[in-house]
Design a protein around this motif. Structure first.
Motif, short mmCIF file in Angstrom:
data_model
loop_
_atom_site.label_atom_id
_atom_site.label_comp_id
_atom_site.label_asym_id
_atom_site.label_seq_id
_atom_site.Cartn_x
_atom_site.Cartn_y
_atom_site.Cartn_z
N ALA A 124 43.75 -25.79 106.19
CA ALA A 124 44.81 -25.74 107.20
C ALA A 124 45.97 -24.82 106.81
O ALA A 124 46.99 -24.79 107.49
CB ALA A 124 45.32 -27.16 107.46
N HIS A 125 45.81 -24.09 105.69
CA HIS A 125 46.88 -23.16 105.30
C HIS A 125 46.26 -21.96 104.59
O HIS A 125 46.28 -21.85 103.36
CB HIS A 125 47.89 -23.88 104.38
CG HIS A 125 49.15 -23.09 104.16
ND1 HIS A 125 50.40 -23.54 104.55
CD2 HIS A 125 49.37 -21.89 103.59
CE1 HIS A 125 51.32 -22.66 104.23
NE2 HIS A 125 50.71 -21.63 103.63
N SER A 126 45.70 -21.05 105.39
CA SER A 126 45.11 -19.85 104.79
C SER A 126 45.97 -18.63 105.14
O SER A 126 46.82 -18.68 106.02
CB SER A 126 43.68 -19.65 105.30
OG SER A 126 43.68 -19.23 106.65
N HIS A 127 45.72 -17.54 104.38
CA HIS A 127 46.35 -16.24 104.64
C HIS A 127 45.25 -15.19 104.47
O HIS A 127 45.21 -14.48 103.47
CB HIS A 127 47.49 -15.97 103.66
CG HIS A 127 48.65 -16.90 103.77
ND1 HIS A 127 49.56 -16.83 104.79
CD2 HIS A 127 49.04 -17.93 102.99
CE1 HIS A 127 50.48 -17.77 104.64
NE2 HIS A 127 50.19 -18.47 103.55
N LEU A 128 44.35 -15.13 105.45
CA LEU A 128 43.15 -14.31 105.27
C LEU A 128 43.45 -12.81 105.15
O LEU A 128 42.77 -12.09 104.43
CB LEU A 128 42.16 -14.55 106.41
CG LEU A 128 41.55 -15.96 106.48
CD1 LEU A 128 40.57 -16.05 107.64
CD2 LEU A 128 40.85 -16.34 105.19
N ASP B 67 45.32 -20.23 110.04
CA ASP B 67 45.82 -19.08 109.29
C ASP B 67 47.30 -18.89 109.62
O ASP B 67 47.64 -18.57 110.76
CB ASP B 67 45.01 -17.83 109.64
CG ASP B 67 45.15 -16.77 108.59
OD1 ASP B 67 44.54 -16.92 107.51
OD2 ASP B 67 45.89 -15.79 108.82
N VAL B 68 48.15 -19.09 108.60
CA VAL B 68 49.58 -19.27 108.89
C VAL B 68 50.45 -18.06 108.56
O VAL B 68 51.48 -18.17 107.91
CB VAL B 68 50.11 -20.55 108.19
CG1 VAL B 68 49.61 -21.78 108.91
CG2 VAL B 68 49.73 -20.60 106.73
N GLY B 69 50.01 -16.89 109.02
CA GLY B 69 50.89 -15.73 108.96
C GLY B 69 50.72 -14.84 107.75
O GLY B 69 49.79 -15.01 106.96
N ILE C 234 52.27 -21.82 116.06
CA ILE C 234 53.50 -21.13 115.63
C ILE C 234 53.85 -21.59 114.23
O ILE C 234 53.82 -22.77 113.91
CB ILE C 234 54.66 -21.46 116.61
CG1 ILE C 234 54.41 -20.84 117.99
CG2 ILE C 234 56.01 -21.01 116.04
CD1 ILE C 234 54.38 -19.31 118.05
N LYS C 235 54.15 -20.60 113.37
CA LYS C 235 54.56 -20.91 112.00
C LYS C 235 56.02 -20.50 111.83
O LYS C 235 56.40 -19.38 112.16
CB LYS C 235 53.67 -20.11 111.03
CG LYS C 235 54.21 -19.95 109.61
CD LYS C 235 53.85 -21.13 108.73
CE LYS C 235 54.29 -20.94 107.28
NZ LYS C 235 53.59 -19.88 106.57
N ILE C 236 56.81 -21.42 111.31
CA ILE C 236 58.21 -21.09 111.03
C ILE C 236 58.50 -21.29 109.54
O ILE C 236 57.86 -22.11 108.89
CB ILE C 236 59.21 -21.94 111.87
CG1 ILE C 236 59.02 -23.45 111.62
CG2 ILE C 236 59.06 -21.64 113.36
CD1 ILE C 236 60.10 -24.32 112.25
N GLU D 85 54.64 -27.81 105.59
CA GLU D 85 53.81 -27.07 104.62
C GLU D 85 54.55 -27.01 103.27
O GLU D 85 55.75 -26.76 103.25
CB GLU D 85 53.57 -25.65 105.11
CG GLU D 85 53.19 -25.54 106.59
CD GLU D 85 51.78 -26.03 106.89
OE1 GLU D 85 50.85 -25.58 106.22
OE2 GLU D 85 51.63 -26.88 107.80
N HIS D 86 53.84 -27.26 102.22
CA HIS D 86 54.33 -27.24 100.82
C HIS D 86 55.17 -28.49 100.49
O HIS D 86 54.77 -29.28 99.67
CB HIS D 86 55.15 -25.97 100.51
CG HIS D 86 54.56 -24.71 101.02
ND1 HIS D 86 53.33 -24.25 100.61
CD2 HIS D 86 55.02 -23.80 101.94
CE1 HIS D 86 53.06 -23.12 101.25
NE2 HIS D 86 54.06 -22.83 102.06
N ALA D 87 56.34 -28.64 101.11
CA ALA D 87 57.24 -29.77 100.83
C ALA D 87 57.33 -30.01 99.33
O ALA D 87 57.25 -31.14 98.84
CB ALA D 87 56.74 -31.02 101.56
N THR E 126 45.61 -24.75 101.44
CA THR E 126 45.66 -24.22 100.08
C THR E 126 46.79 -23.21 99.81
O THR E 126 47.35 -23.20 98.73
CB THR E 126 44.33 -23.52 99.74
OG1 THR E 126 44.16 -22.40 100.61
CG2 THR E 126 43.17 -24.50 99.87
N ASP E 127 47.05 -22.33 100.74
CA ASP E 127 47.96 -21.22 100.48
C ASP E 127 47.34 -20.18 99.54
O ASP E 127 48.05 -19.43 98.88
CB ASP E 127 49.30 -21.72 99.89
CG ASP E 127 50.44 -20.74 100.08
OD1 ASP E 127 50.35 -19.89 100.99
OD2 ASP E 127 51.43 -20.81 99.33
N ALA E 128 46.02 -20.15 99.46
CA ALA E 128 45.37 -19.14 98.61
C ALA E 128 45.57 -17.76 99.26
O ALA E 128 45.04 -17.50 100.33
CB ALA E 128 43.88 -19.45 98.49
ZN LIG Z 1 51.55 -19.91 102.78
#
Ligand SMILES: [Zn+2]
Length: 419
Positions: free
Chosen positions: A86-90, A134-136, A212-214, A264-266, A329-331
């Motif tokens: 739920a948190h990729s940056h492809l 994919d979050v931006g 939407i990602k903020i 996200e992250h927190a 993941t934020d990978a």
């Molecule tokens: Zn990220």
């Protein structure tokens, strides 16, 4: 020019369409030795899954195999729904040893990043991730281009719920200097006033964003709960959810009170605000870096230990409190000997270290994420009517979660990707 369609011509056309669709309907039967239902945390033996075209048509023990079916024998394997990140940056790849990675990435064109994204998308899919949010950080909508290419079958990749450009207060996640304020562009859509926020949401959706990602709190000035409420109102009104990058207790509180769908992250959130997340049903996408992944960030082993330690501590607290969680993941980096997919699955190690039972991790990486992404009616379970996103492992993940690192079979939308 107008055409008069006679009854005969119409029925011939209908017949032709039916004939074509019948001829094309591919039936695949999967014989599953063990079948896992992550939602209930249970498994059953010797199930037959009938896949027709892109979807699961029937499932049960001892179902008859249709004469024209292609049979896939997974009777020695454990079968389950495909995984979610739920948190990729492809379309963002930071390479080790490169100086000032954030700024250097700005020197890469959107076109290059879309091409690099196709590699990351394929690697994620091969590792069993059949859906990502994919979050931006995709340049100027490389993510929309990649999503459309995947949807059209031009390149293989997970189903994407993409965010377009990240909406953030002036500066985004960078600390830019006055001579070059454009350095944050196109990674971030700066939006400080309500007019700018409204425009940013609409521009994103127009250019293909499905979420939407903020960024809430990467500057001294942060989005207030009212700012976020405004963005959420505009986004939800257009039918898209909101993911909020927030690191601090204050930022997380504003995001939750503003009505976001996920934080996200927190990274540094306190227990009081984690309780608030639980009460409001806001999902935590923890991006809980294992130590090894933190080392890939290239800031030394001491940093990696500290970074991982803070995530581990927060994960333990969130689990104890009962905050709803989805795997993310934020990978965004490359590493020697790893693919984007092997890096992404390695984050389960932090969950194991936090003492979270395998059953719960299995649910967090499938069912919970499908709900957060709003695709749970279509994906995230193996049941009739769902898209056939199916993976297989040697062991049962409900007992041994590490088996998710050894995925032997991947099917997406009824098409075999890996076998
Ligand atoms: Zn990220």
């Amino acid at each position: 020019m107008k055409f008069a369609i006679t009854g005969k011509l119409l029925s011939t056309c209908v017949l032709l369409l039916v004939t074509v669709s019948v001829a094309r309907a591919q039936v695949t039967v999967i014989k599953a030795g063990t079948l896992v239902d992550p939602d209930s945390g249970t498994s059953t033996s010797n199930q037959v899954i009938v896949v027709e075209s892109r979807k699961i048509k029937a499932i049960g023990p001892g179902l008859a195999v249709p004469a024209n079916a292609v049979v896939i024998d997974l009777s020695r394997s454990v079968v389950m729904p495909g995984l979610f990140d739920a948190h990729s940056h492809l379309c963002y790849t930071s390479h080790p040893g490169r100086r000032d990675q954030f700024y250097l990435d700005l020197t890469e064109t959107t076109a290059y990043r879309a091409i690099e994204g196709t590699k990351n998308a394929r690697e994620m899919l091969e590792a069993g991730f059949t859906t990502v949010r994919d979050v931006g950080n995709n340049g100027r909508y490389a993510d929309t281009a990649l999503r459309e290419a995947i949807e059209k079958g031009i390149v293989p990749g997970p189903t994407m719920i993409n965010a377009g450009r990240i909406i953030a207060p002036f500066g985004g996640q960078y600390h830019i200097q006055p001579d070059r304020p454009e350095l944050g562009n196109p990674e971030y859509l700066y939006a400080d006033t309500r007019d700018e926020m409204l425009k940013a949401v609409r521009e994103n959706i127009q250019f293909g964003a499905l979420v939407i990602k903020i960024v809430v709190d990467d500057q001294k000035y942060i989005y207030s709960a009212d700012d976020i409420k405004f963005i959420v109102g505009q986004s939800h009104g257009a039918g898209v959810k909101v993911a909020a990058h927030c690191m601090t207790t204050r930022g997380c509180r504003n995001a939750i009170e503003g009505g976001v769908d996920s934080i996200e992250h927190a990274f540094q959130v306190d227990d009081e605000v984690l309780w608030l997340a639980k009460d409001r049903g806001v999902v935590l996408v923890g991006t809980d870096f294992p130590e090894k992944a933190a080392e890939y960030l290239g800031q030394g082993t001491e940093f990696a230990k500290m970074f991982h330690g803070v995530f581990l501590d927060r994960l333990k607290r969130a689990y104890k409190i009962g905050v709803p969680m989805a795997y993310g993941t934020d990978a965004f980096f490359a590493a020697p000997g790893e693919t984007r997919g092997t890096i992404a699955i390695s984050y389960i190690d932090t969950f194991v270290e936090a003492g979270i039972p395998a059953k719960d991790i299995t649910k967090i990486i499938t069912t919970n994420a499908a709900k957060l992404l709003g695709v749970d009616n279509e994906r995230g379970a193996i049941r009739p009517g769902q898209f056939a996103d199916i993976i297989a492992t040697p062991d049962n993940p409900l007992d041994n979660i590490q088996t998710l690192k050894k995925i032997s079979f991947v099917m997406k939308n009824g098409v075999v990707i890996k076998r």
